[in-house]
Design an enzyme around this catalytic site. Structure first.
Site: not given
Ligand code: BES
Ligand code: ZN
Ligand code: ZN
Length: 484
Positions: A265, A339
């Site tokens: 991230k 997931r």
């Molecule tokens: N934990 C994050 C989602 C999230 C983002 C929660 C902001 C709270 C605030 C999750 O694990 C994630 O990073 N999801 C990705 C999925 C993508 C890579 C398909 C996303 O939402 O960008």
């Molecule tokens: Zn994530």
């Protein structure tokens, strides 16, 4: 070394109901906004202060019997929650001021309710008072004096036992999610669940370690947790009351920190990912409350807990992972870790426990913040009645939900070519993630609660303060109660 953190769970304010004001206790009174009859001048002055009556306004009266005037606006129950939250914050700061000024600190305060305030008003006010003053701070000096008791002066009680357990669940979920990830390893989360939820009649909590997970074939949890020096856990809570007809399975995402893994991230918001186990926190806290309230519904809860980290043993984009039960996933993005761990837990829970319905809660996709903002949770469901139950339960406890579609035209995007399922195929993030999870659920009635938006707040509103909100804990308790 001194424990760097406040106790989890923290203490809630004590609530008392009484029909008279005890002398010496500072008093607040609730005031509705002026009506047309009050005329242009508005409300009558109290101790030299003209009340605004605006919900969320708290005015201090310098002299006389009443010290605070808290507005309740149009007097709708919802406004009482806002008033209670604003009032408890004002009273806490007044207490701090008193202490600074060298005055004797008060430990209790009383709130006088209007004659026409009924049970629902009392309950809403209580939510505001119990949660609005929530704090999670870690400082050298602990505050020596703090509020202990609030006395409601009313003849309408409401079901305060229920409100207390619901508020305690929200506060406990906040504590878990606010705990920083240098303390909150998967093992810490598991131990805390065992310590706090264990010991309640008919509730058992078991923590499984990485060795057990490997023997059982939890490939998703092990892949995600494999990059961290703090190994994963599976937390299993079993509530077995007598005389239950329905059996519900609750599954919560328990990512104790989400760096994104090798699909790392950006640095900007990464620190916020310490609340990435908010779904799991809501479920642990809800089950504790469900058992404490002795609801006659069988509940099994699973929280796969792992830290999604970067190292030589991290899982990679392009990996093919075998989940519990045998299905395989083609990894596209290691940041879609939620997931991966949920898939294992869903299959395990359904196979082992044979529930009547399944509900999962997860801070699953950032896309949900775009869809619904940060005060509303998304509900994806294979069953209309279950979706409706969730939304209605939320309405009763002050949490907003909105139904999201499981769009069939996107279902093929999660089909794999090298493995069974594709993990992160692109497209509308929240929906695609839900479709991925559906592949692991089968035909059971299932609701997936994506709380990536409302699980944390950066502003104060209603009974919420900045940080983790405990969102979904109250809805889950109320949802389970609806099967009693
Ligand atoms: N934990 C994050 C989602 C999230 C983002 C929660 C902001 C709270 C605030 C999750 O694990 C994630 O990073 N999801 C990705 C999925 C993508 C890579 C398909 C996303 O939402 O960008
Ligand atoms: Zn994530
Ligand atoms: Zn995540």
């Amino acid at each position: 070394m001194r424990n760097p953190l406040p106790p989890v769970p923290g203490k809630l304010l004590e609530l008392e109901v009484s029909d008279d004001v005890r002398r010496g206790t500072p008093l607040a009174t609730l005031i509705a906004a002026p009506s047309e009859e009050d005329g242009d001048a508005g409300l009558e002055e109290i101790g030299g202060v003209r009340p605004t009556g605006k919900a969320g306004d708290v005015q201090t009266v310098p002299t006389g019997g009443v010290r605070w005037l808290a507005g309740v606006g149009d007097g709708e129950p919802k406004q009482y929650r806002k008033a209670g939250a604003a009032l408890v914050r004002a009273v806490s700061s007044a207490l701090e001021e008193d202490v600074k000024a060298g005055q004797k600190a008060f430990r209790a305060f009383a709130v006088e309710l209007p004659e026409d305030a009924g049970a629902e008003h009392v309950e809403e006010l209580a939510f505001g008072l119990l949660l609005g003053g929530y704090r999670f701070t870690v400082t050298a000096e602990e505050p020596k004096q703090s509020l202990r008791t609030v006395r409601l002066i009313t003849r309408h009680g409401g079901d305060l036992e229920r409100v207390r357990e619901l508020a305690a669940a929200a506060a406990f979920a906040r504590d878990l999610a606010n705990t920083p990830s240098n303390v909150k390893t998967p093992a810490w989360l598991a131990e805390t669940a065992v310590r706090v939820a264990g010991g309640i009649p008919n509730l058992t909590v078991t923590a499984r370690d990485e060795k057990w997970l490997a023997e059982q074939g939890f490939g998703g949890v092990l892949a995600v947790g494999g990059g961290s020096a703090a190994p994963p856990r599976l937390i299993e809570l079993e509530y077995r009351p007598r005389g239950a007809k329905t059996h519900l399975l609750l599954v919560g995402k328990g990512i104790t920190f989400d760096t994104g893994g090798l699909s790392i991230k950006p640095a900007d918001g990464m620190h916020l990912m310490r609340t990435d186990m908010a779904g799991g926190a809501a479920i642990i806290a809800a089950v504790r409350a469900i058992a404490a309230l002795r609801l006659p519904v069988k509940v099994t809860a699973l929280v796969p807990a792992a830290e999604n980290h970067v190292s030589g043993s991290s899982y990679r984009p392009g990996d093919i992972v075998r989940h519990y039960g045998g299905k395989t996933t083609e990894v596209g993005n290691t940041d879609a870790e939620g997931r991966m761990v949920l898939a294992d837990a869903l299959v395990y829970g359904i196979k082992k426990h044979k529930p009547d319905a399944v509900i999962d809660a997860a801070t699953l996709t950032g896309a949900m913040k775009v869809s619904l903002g940060v005060r509303t949770g998304g509900v994806f469901a294979t069953d209309d009645a279950l979706a409706e139950r969730v939304t209605k339960a939320g309405e009763r406890v002050g949490e907003a939900w909105w139904r999201m579609p499981l769009l069939e035209d996107l279902a093929e995007t999660v089909q794999g070519s090298l493995g069974d399922v594709r993990q992160a195929p692109g497209g509308p993030g929240g929906i695609v993630a839900a479709l991925f999870l559906r592949e692991f659920v089968g035909d059971l009635p299932w609701a997936h609660l994506d709380i990536a938006g409302p699980a944390r707040a950066d502003k104060t509103y209603a009974d919420v303060v900045p940080g983790a909100t405990g969102f979904a804990a109250r809805t889950l308790v109320e949802l389970v109660a609806s099967y009693a």
